[in-house]
Design a protein around this motif. Sequence first.
Motif, PDB file in Angstrom:
ATOM      1  N   THR A  83      -5.981  -8.681   7.004  1.00 49.55           N
ATOM      2  CA  THR A  83      -5.129  -9.028   8.248  1.00 49.55           C
ATOM      3  C   THR A  83      -6.003  -8.745   9.551  1.00 49.55           C
ATOM      4  N   ARG A  84      -6.301  -7.009   9.166  1.00 45.56           N
ATOM      5  CA  ARG A  84      -6.682  -6.325  10.719  1.00 45.56           C
ATOM      6  C   ARG A  84      -7.915  -7.254  11.326  1.00 45.56           C
ATOM      7  N   ILE A  85      -8.740  -8.030   9.861  1.00 41.04           N
ATOM      8  CA  ILE A  85     -10.359  -8.021   9.598  1.00 41.04           C
ATOM      9  C   ILE A  85     -10.313  -9.947  10.433  1.00 41.04           C
ATOM     10  N   VAL A  86      -9.259 -10.210   9.639  1.00 34.92           N
ATOM     11  CA  VAL A  86      -9.331 -11.536  10.244  1.00 34.92           C
ATOM     12  C   VAL A  86      -8.649 -11.709  11.746  1.00 34.92           C
ATOM     13  N   ASN A  87      -7.558 -11.017  12.065  1.00 35.19           N
ATOM     14  CA  ASN A  87      -7.733 -10.944  13.893  1.00 35.19           C
ATOM     15  C   ASN A  87      -8.601 -11.229  14.186  1.00 35.19           C
ATOM     16  N   GLU A 134     -17.191  -1.868   5.571  1.00 35.30           N
ATOM     17  CA  GLU A 134     -16.834  -1.133   5.953  1.00 35.30           C
ATOM     18  C   GLU A 134     -15.535  -0.176   6.134  1.00 35.30           C
ATOM     19  N   ALA A 135     -14.525  -1.396   5.691  1.00 34.97           N
ATOM     20  CA  ALA A 135     -12.808  -0.336   5.391  1.00 34.97           C
ATOM     21  C   ALA A 135     -12.970   0.119   3.590  1.00 34.97           C
ATOM     22  N   VAL A 136     -13.697  -0.904   3.482  1.00 27.22           N
ATOM     23  CA  VAL A 136     -13.284   0.132   1.580  1.00 27.22           C
ATOM     24  C   VAL A 136     -14.327   1.372   1.708  1.00 27.22           C
ATOM     25  N   ALA A 137     -15.324   1.099   2.809  1.00 30.01           N
ATOM     26  CA  ALA A 137     -16.461   2.296   2.348  1.00 30.01           C
ATOM     27  C   ALA A 137     -15.556   3.625   2.682  1.00 30.01           C
ATOM     28  N   ARG A 138     -14.672   3.160   3.708  1.00 29.66           N
ATOM     29  CA  ARG A 138     -14.020   4.774   4.516  1.00 29.66           C
ATOM     30  C   ARG A 138     -12.611   5.035   3.778  1.00 29.66           C
ATOM     31  N   GLY A 139     -12.859   3.893   2.401  1.00 30.28           N
ATOM     32  CA  GLY A 139     -11.280   4.328   2.120  1.00 30.28           C
ATOM     33  C   GLY A 139      -9.769   4.257   2.202  1.00 30.28           C
ATOM     34  N   ASP A 140     -10.258   2.835   2.761  1.00 30.05           N
ATOM     35  CA  ASP A 140      -8.514   2.382   4.260  1.00 30.05           C
ATOM     36  C   ASP A 140      -7.712   1.992   2.218  1.00 30.05           C
ATOM     37  N   ARG A 141      -6.755   1.572   2.317  1.00 27.00           N
ATOM     38  CA  ARG A 141      -6.461   1.296   1.365  1.00 27.00           C
ATOM     39  C   ARG A 141      -5.949  -0.272   1.302  1.00 27.00           C
ATOM     40  N   THR A 142      -7.002  -1.080   0.662  1.00 24.99           N
ATOM     41  CA  THR A 142      -6.799  -2.746   0.271  1.00 24.99           C
ATOM     42  C   THR A 142      -7.304  -2.646  -0.824  1.00 24.99           C
ATOM     43  N   SER A 143      -6.768  -4.186  -0.851  1.00 24.34           N
ATOM     44  CA  SER A 143      -7.213  -4.893  -2.214  1.00 24.34           C
ATOM     45  C   SER A 143      -8.772  -4.825  -2.689  1.00 24.34           C
ATOM     46  N   LEU A 144      -8.965  -4.990  -1.436  1.00 26.45           N
ATOM     47  CA  LEU A 144     -10.660  -5.635  -1.116  1.00 26.45           C
ATOM     48  C   LEU A 144     -11.441  -4.640  -2.298  1.00 26.45           C
ATOM     49  N   LYS A 202     -14.260 -15.418   1.954  1.00 24.26           N
ATOM     50  CA  LYS A 202     -13.283 -16.436   1.572  1.00 24.26           C
ATOM     51  C   LYS A 202     -12.353 -14.746   0.508  1.00 24.26           C
ATOM     52  N   ASP A 203     -12.638 -14.118   0.029  1.00 18.82           N
ATOM     53  CA  ASP A 203     -12.054 -12.820  -0.602  1.00 18.82           C
ATOM     54  C   ASP A 203     -11.009 -12.347   0.632  1.00 18.82           C
ATOM     55  N   VAL A 204     -11.155 -11.936   1.364  1.00 17.76           N
ATOM     56  CA  VAL A 204     -11.418 -11.754   2.131  1.00 17.76           C
ATOM     57  C   VAL A 204      -9.891 -11.653   3.449  1.00 17.76           C
ATOM     58  N   LEU A 205     -10.347 -13.780   3.796  1.00 16.62           N
ATOM     59  CA  LEU A 205      -9.411 -13.801   4.074  1.00 16.62           C
ATOM     60  C   LEU A 205      -8.003 -14.980   3.297  1.00 16.62           C
ATOM     61  N   ASP A 206      -8.628 -14.578   1.360  1.00 21.50           N
ATOM     62  CA  ASP A 206      -7.415 -14.960   0.719  1.00 21.50           C
ATOM     63  C   ASP A 206      -5.947 -13.360   0.486  1.00 21.50           C
ATOM     64  N   ALA A 207      -7.126 -12.505   1.060  1.00 16.83           N
ATOM     65  CA  ALA A 207      -6.172 -11.142   0.843  1.00 16.83           C
ATOM     66  C   ALA A 207      -5.696 -11.294   2.458  1.00 16.83           C
ATOM     67  N   ALA A 208      -5.840 -11.440   3.169  1.00 19.62           N
ATOM     68  CA  ALA A 208      -5.068 -11.196   4.665  1.00 19.62           C
ATOM     69  C   ALA A 208      -4.311 -12.807   4.629  1.00 19.62           C
TER      70      ALA A 208
END
Length: 316
Positions: free
Chosen positions: A234-238, A201-211, A220-226
Amino acid sequence: MSEKIYVGVDVGGTTVKLGICNSDGTLLQTYEGPTEVSKGPDTILHNIAKYVKLIVEESSYEWSQVGGVGIGIAGFLDIPNGIMKNSPNLNLNNIDIKGFLEKELNTIIKVNNDANVAALGEAWAGAGRGIANCVMYTLGTGVGGGIIIDGKIVEGFQSVAGELGHMAIVPDLEAIQCGCGKMGCLETVSSATGIIRMAKEAVARGDRTSLVEVEDIMAKDVLDAAKAGDEVATRIVNRAAYYLGRSMSMMSVILNPEYYIIGGGVAKAGDFLFNQINEVFEKYTQEASKDGVKIVPAVLGNNAGVVGAAGLILRG
């Protein structure tokens, strides 16, 4: 008198895993065979019986030493009677598992939910060894759970106690519909599926993220990026950790377990995730309910199910 052994069976959609344990919960031998769901209920049940006989035959033990067979299986069960009311993944409906296996194997049979069985395995011979009161969370595709109080599985009135993933904990304004049909379940934010959903959802919104550079996002990709400092990840994992910690806080004033045991793929994030859960738990939990309580990782991995299933005979 010869040593008694206990056979545990973990019935999955693809594979039936089996293990032989002694009275201390030590796993002595393992075996695996195909479930063969496509061939129907009769084949599944006959396979289970066949594999139980095989694992004992291939061991150094005699059938006379078998103290019983425990079965862990996903679905909606009548636990006291060992009847599977409905298991969508296995296509088992109103099947008397206990009755069939008692006739086939001529020994004590106990049947329970797979999440309860995994919790019992960790409590009996894993991270919670020696701990009478603990709650286990399994963070995978969903959020599974099991409650052990005074060394026994808490099953509840309709045998559905411990469905921790379906605690309606996310506030209405943030809630989405869970696969169970209800809104705001813990599973929607703290499972691997929930973490992946929030990332996509974050990627689809255009949020600035390495994802955005990841073709098929996994938890695991999300956890590693965090861990690498990505703000969106980080916000997602939090958020996942926050609701886990809040749910544990709620469980503490109801059950007051000594240990919370966390297993499953998401838990492999280690201290990065556990530290956040601990912070939330410490912040929201009443003092007497958190004194001496520990949040620890599961240690048995894929063997938790077979060990816990074997443990049903002694502690179920």
